[in-house]
Design a protein around this motif. Structure first.
Motif, PDB file in Angstrom:
ATOM      1  N   ALA A 199      -3.529  -3.391  -9.770  1.00 24.31           N
ATOM      2  CA  ALA A 199      -3.262  -2.266  -8.870  1.00 24.31           C
ATOM      3  C   ALA A 199      -4.497  -1.369  -8.785  1.00 24.31           C
ATOM      4  N   VAL A 200      -4.692  -0.752  -7.635  1.00 28.49           N
ATOM      5  CA  VAL A 200      -5.852   0.110  -7.413  1.00 28.49           C
ATOM      6  C   VAL A 200      -5.396   1.573  -7.456  1.00 28.49           C
ATOM      7  N   VAL A 201      -6.021   2.356  -8.345  1.00 32.67           N
ATOM      8  CA  VAL A 201      -5.720   3.784  -8.467  1.00 32.67           C
ATOM      9  C   VAL A 201      -7.025   4.557  -8.481  1.00 32.67           C
ATOM     10  N   ASP A 202      -6.946   5.864  -8.257  1.00 30.74           N
ATOM     11  CA  ASP A 202      -8.145   6.692  -8.336  1.00 30.74           C
ATOM     12  C   ASP A 202      -8.255   7.299  -9.741  1.00 30.74           C
ATOM     13  N   ALA A 203      -9.345   8.022  -9.978  1.00 35.46           N
ATOM     14  CA  ALA A 203      -9.613   8.550 -11.322  1.00 35.46           C
ATOM     15  C   ALA A 203      -8.530   9.520 -11.784  1.00 35.46           C
ATOM     16  N   ARG A 204      -8.061  10.355 -10.873  1.00 37.81           N
ATOM     17  CA  ARG A 204      -7.020  11.312 -11.251  1.00 37.81           C
ATOM     18  C   ARG A 204      -5.738  10.594 -11.661  1.00 37.81           C
ATOM     19  N   GLN A 205      -5.365   9.571 -10.917  1.00 40.44           N
ATOM     20  CA  GLN A 205      -4.166   8.804 -11.251  1.00 40.44           C
ATOM     21  C   GLN A 205      -4.332   8.076 -12.580  1.00 40.44           C
ATOM     22  N   ALA A 206      -5.537   7.572 -12.822  1.00 44.44           N
ATOM     23  CA  ALA A 206      -5.795   6.875 -14.089  1.00 44.44           C
ATOM     24  C   ALA A 206      -5.557   7.815 -15.258  1.00 44.44           C
ATOM     25  N   ALA A 207      -5.983   9.067 -15.111  1.00 50.27           N
ATOM     26  CA  ALA A 207      -5.776  10.049 -16.177  1.00 50.27           C
ATOM     27  C   ALA A 207      -4.292  10.319 -16.386  1.00 50.27           C
ATOM     28  N   THR A 248       0.846  -1.189   0.000  1.00 48.73           N
ATOM     29  CA  THR A 248       0.000   0.000   0.000  1.00 48.73           C
ATOM     30  C   THR A 248       0.882   1.239   0.000  1.00 48.73           C
ATOM     31  N   PHE A 249       0.706   2.071  -1.015  1.00 50.15           N
ATOM     32  CA  PHE A 249       1.350   3.378  -1.076  1.00 50.15           C
ATOM     33  C   PHE A 249       0.222   4.389  -1.217  1.00 50.15           C
ATOM     34  N   SER A 250      -0.355   4.815  -0.116  1.00 48.04           N
ATOM     35  CA  SER A 250      -1.506   5.714  -0.180  1.00 48.04           C
ATOM     36  C   SER A 250      -1.099   7.131   0.202  1.00 48.04           C
ATOM     37  N   GLY A 251      -1.482   8.073  -0.642  1.00 50.92           N
ATOM     38  CA  GLY A 251      -1.183   9.474  -0.379  1.00 50.92           C
ATOM     39  C   GLY A 251       0.296   9.786  -0.289  1.00 50.92           C
ATOM     40  N   CYS A 252       1.107   9.060  -1.039  1.00 50.03           N
ATOM     41  CA  CYS A 252       2.565   9.258  -0.997  1.00 50.03           C
ATOM     42  C   CYS A 252       3.037  10.172  -2.121  1.00 50.03           C
ATOM     43  N   ASP A 294      -2.140  -1.036  -3.682  1.00 50.11           N
ATOM     44  CA  ASP A 294      -3.071   0.084  -3.517  1.00 50.11           C
ATOM     45  C   ASP A 294      -2.255   1.368  -3.616  1.00 50.11           C
ATOM     46  N   LEU A 295      -2.449   2.105  -4.701  1.00 49.69           N
ATOM     47  CA  LEU A 295      -1.652   3.305  -4.967  1.00 49.69           C
ATOM     48  C   LEU A 295      -2.474   4.582  -4.863  1.00 49.69           C
ATOM     49  N   ARG A 296      -3.673   4.494  -4.351  1.00 47.97           N
ATOM     50  CA  ARG A 296      -4.587   5.630  -4.364  1.00 47.97           C
ATOM     51  C   ARG A 296      -4.028   6.860  -3.636  1.00 47.97           C
TER      52      ARG A 296
END
Length: 195
Positions: free
Chosen positions: A174-182, A135-139, A155-157
């Protein structure tokens, strides 16, 4: 070059509070379950040292080297490890919360299942690191080197992935949020238009 060497000692469960060490070499030392609070280690080396179940709070390890050390279930809270290098270390169940790990050398490290939350990892060397299930969250991973890193199921969100090349890293599951996907799509040279 170490000025002092501590070899083969048992430091099990010691409480290191507001201590300072500079250019000290620890070799074959048992630091299991130690706790460090506001301790400062500068240009120190740790070889075959056991940090199992140790807890570090607001401590600093500046430009240190860690060789063949075991960090099983160790935790780092608001610690500073800038410029430190890890070689052949074990990180099972390591938990890192906040702090500055910029410029750390973790090339080829096995970080599977570790947790990094809100950590500054600017220009960290994660080339070939095995981060599957981590998990690398908010890094802040800006400028980090991640060529051939394995983030399978990670988890990279919320993390800065601007330096991550999806063509050279493993990202399956891997799990990313919409901004990261862009950001990742943009790094592939594609343009996302609103519907």
């Amino acid at each position: 070059m170490a000025d002092t060497t501590i070899r083969g000692e048992d430091w099990y469960g010691r409480d290191l509070e507001k201590v300072e060490y500079t250019r000290v070499a620890w070799v074959d030392v048992d630091m299991t379950e130690i706790s460090s609070t506001s301790a400062v280690f500068t240009e120190c080396s740790f070889t075959n040292v056991r940090f199992n179940v140790s807890k570090h709070t607001e401590s600093a390890f500046i430009n240190c080297t860690f060789s063949r050390c075991n960090f099983f279930d160790a935790s780092f809270t608001r610690c500073k490890l800038t410029g430190s290098v890890f070689d052949g270390c074990s990180f099972d169940l390591v938990d890192v919360a906040a702090g500055d790990w910029s410029f750390v050398g973790l090339a080829g490290a096995k970080l599977s299942g570790t947790t990094f939350h809100g950590v500054k990892l600017r220009e960290a060397d994660l080339n070939r690191a095995r981060c599957d299930g981590a998990t690398f969250s908010g890094c802040d991973l800006s400028g980090a080197w991640m060529e051939r890193a394995d983030f399978t199921g990670a988890d990279l969100r919320g993390s800065d992935l601007s330096s991550l090349d999806p063509l050279t890293a493993q990202l399956k599951g891997a799990v990313v949020d919409a901004r990261q996907a862009a950001v990742l799509v943009g790094s592939l040279g594609l343009t996302v238009l609103p519907e």
